[in-house]
Design a protein around this motif. Sequence first.
Motif, PDB file in Angstrom:
ATOM      1  N   ALA A 160      -3.510  -3.111  -2.145  1.00 25.77           N
ATOM      2  CA  ALA A 160      -3.403  -4.281  -3.026  1.00 25.77           C
ATOM      3  C   ALA A 160      -2.752  -3.908  -4.354  1.00 25.77           C
ATOM      4  O   ALA A 160      -3.242  -4.260  -5.424  1.00 25.77           O
ATOM      5  N   ARG A 202      -9.802  -0.963  -4.903  1.00 24.79           N
ATOM      6  CA  ARG A 202      -8.458  -0.989  -4.336  1.00 24.79           C
ATOM      7  C   ARG A 202      -7.972   0.401  -3.927  1.00 24.79           C
ATOM      8  O   ARG A 202      -7.219   0.527  -2.958  1.00 24.79           O
ATOM      9  N   SER A 218       0.823  -1.205   0.000  1.00 25.81           N
ATOM     10  CA  SER A 218       0.000   0.000   0.000  1.00 25.81           C
ATOM     11  C   SER A 218       0.856   1.252   0.000  1.00 25.81           C
ATOM     12  O   SER A 218       1.980   1.257   0.500  1.00 25.81           O
TER      13      SER A 218
END
Length: 117
Positions: free
Chosen positions: A84, A66, A17
């Motif tokens: 992700a 995401r 991330s």
Amino acid sequence: QDQLVESGGGLVQSGGSLRLSCAASGNAFQITTMGWYRQAPGKERELVASITTFGAAEYAGAVKGRFTISRDNTKKLMYLQMNALKPEDTAIYYCNFRRNGVAFGSWGQGTQVTVSS
């Protein structure tokens, strides 16, 4: 027209991330729709996400679920939370003002996001 500075990019592993920040100066930020864009090697610059002054957001299909775009009008900051991450997210990420569905501010230097496989 505000000045915009992107930051927060870096090198991360697939699945990791990052949170990108876009800092604005001047008075236009609070009354303007904003967008995050990216340009990958060999590809055109594309819109990743946009957000209105009151927080209504839209996302490109490739990042939906995401990424999360947000803004703080009191601090004149916009963010892109990226989770992700995939190698195909590798690109230079830019922010800009949007009007009538198109970017209208000057493009800054962007911030590099690299996702290793």
